[in-house]
Scaffold this active site. Structure first.
Site, PDB file in Angstrom:
ATOM      1  N   LYS B 116       0.941  -1.154  -0.025  1.00 44.64           N
ATOM      2  CA  LYS B 116      -0.002   0.080  -0.079  1.00 44.64           C
ATOM      3  C   LYS B 116       0.803   1.346   0.110  1.00 44.64           C
ATOM      4  CE  LYS B 116      -2.922   2.919   2.568  1.00 44.64           C
ATOM      5  NZ  LYS B 116      -3.613   3.309   4.016  1.00 44.64           N
ATOM      6  N   GLY B 204     -10.820   8.582   5.498  1.00 43.75           N
ATOM      7  CA  GLY B 204     -11.841   9.370   5.855  1.00 43.75           C
ATOM      8  C   GLY B 204     -13.238   8.682   6.216  1.00 43.75           C
ATOM      9  N   ALA B 225      -9.394   1.982   8.769  1.00 38.40           N
ATOM     10  CA  ALA B 225      -8.668   1.440  10.060  1.00 38.40           C
ATOM     11  C   ALA B 225      -9.625   2.344  11.235  1.00 38.40           C
ATOM     12  CB  ALA B 225      -7.167   1.977   9.945  1.00 38.40           C
TER      13      ALA B 225
END
Lengths: 68, 275
Positions: B116, B204, B225
């Site tokens: 990522k 977000g 997360a």
């Protein structure tokens, strides 16, 4: 004979001839998935045993942690 | 907590069945869960395990830190036991050089060439630095990495990332950890039209409706997360997110009705009595 270098941001003195493998052994009890950077480059696991540390080296010894 | 566990056990079979009917491919691998989970911010490994199981996720993000500060083997044992695939991140990197090196170190540590890719512009907003990001993505793809790029919601940058070979484009809904939801749904929908690789809404998300909206806008998956790990009841929120992602996905497929300016009765006016 010792050499001065930096490991994870802190100055350390190590015996001349210390290898990356020995440093990892010393620093990472209980961690099996570890990675090492030396002076801004990856040291592959396959060369830990043969890579001797040099004076002034900057080492980063890294292990897994939680992250997003 | 015990109730959450029972609820997970009760709902899991039906959710698994639903998810299995609609798999998606990411980096050449097939996943049935469309929820990618970040592990940062949980109080204990026990909660981590419950959260992972409740979410139904098959892919979780992890990080590399100096060994003195790292959680290490115990965390990986939990994740291994859950049978999830690991997605190392490059969190904290501010230049392409740092991010490329971090990805290579992660490949050594975790034995995966998935990454990522995060290259942030500053600590205040944690917003991606577009120039460094594209540079790092290009280098990592050339080096054989499967790059999932965390990016802004700019459709043109998304297209550029896909063009250099990223396996997924992961636009933010709002800054990392802000919980502000999807600030520009229009851009997310436009980005979805721009690229043929999977689009994963990343960052977000604040609550379940945000995750559902991401899927309704056409995203292939959601990565979150903080919304779970910092919730008062993380396990319950993980379960909520799982259902929201699935609900949003179904709604996307079902086709929402067009928005209208005025009402349209659903009860027929024919035969309306004169009273």
């Amino acid at each position: 004979m010792t050499i001065s270098l930096t490991v994870n941001g802190s100055p350390v003195e190590l015996a001349d001839g210390t290898t990356v493998a020995a440093l990892v052994e010393q620093r990472t009890s209980g961690h099996d998935r570890v990675a090492v950077a030396r002076n801004g480059d990856v040291v592959p696991r396959s060369s830990w045993a043969t890579t001797e540390l040099a004076p002034g080296d900057r080492l980063e010894v890294l292990a897994p942690t939680a992250g997003g | 907590m015990e109730e959450d566990h029972e609820l997970t056990e009760e709902l899991a079979p039906a959710l698994e069945q639903e998810e299995a009917a609609d798999p998606f491919t990411l980096g050449g691998e097939t996943f049935t869960s469309r929820l990618i989970l970040g592990t940062g911010g949980l109080p204990s490994l026990e909660v981590l395990e419950r959260v992972v199981r409740a979410s139904g996720t098959q892919l979780v993000t992890v990080a590399l830190r100096r060994v003195e500060a790292a959680a290490g083997s115990a965390m990986l044992e939990v994740l291994d036991r859950c049978g999830v695939r690991l997605l190392p991140n490059t969190a904290g990197c501010q230049t392409a050089r740092e991010a490329v090196l971090t990805a290579k170190l992660s490949r050594e540590a975790f034995g995966t060439d998935w990454v990522k890719l995060e290259v942030i512009g500053d600590d205040r907003t944690l917003l991606p630095d577009a120039v460094e990001l594209l540079d790092a993505a290009e280098q990592l793809v050339a080096d054989g990495f499967t790059v999932l790029a965390y990016t802004t919601d700019d459709p043109i940058l998304g297209r550029r990332l896909a063009d250099v070979g990223c396996a997924a484009v992961m636009p933010l809904g709002a800054p990392i950890g802000s919980g502000l939801g999807i600030r520009n749904p229009y851009n997310i929908a436009l980005l979805r039209e721009e690229v043929s690789v999977p689009v994963v809404l990343d960052a977000g998300i604040g609550t379940a409706s945000d995750a559902a909206l991401a899927m309704e806008l056409g995203c292939d998956a959601v990565l979150l997360a903080s919304a779970v790990t910092r919730a008062r009841e993380p396990v319950q929120m993980a379960l909520a997110m799982r259902q929201a992602v699935e609900g949003g996905r179904l709604a996307r497929g079902a086709g929402r009705i067009p928005r209208r300016w005025l009402a349209e009765a659903s009860t027929s006016m024919q035969g309306l009595p004169e009273l």
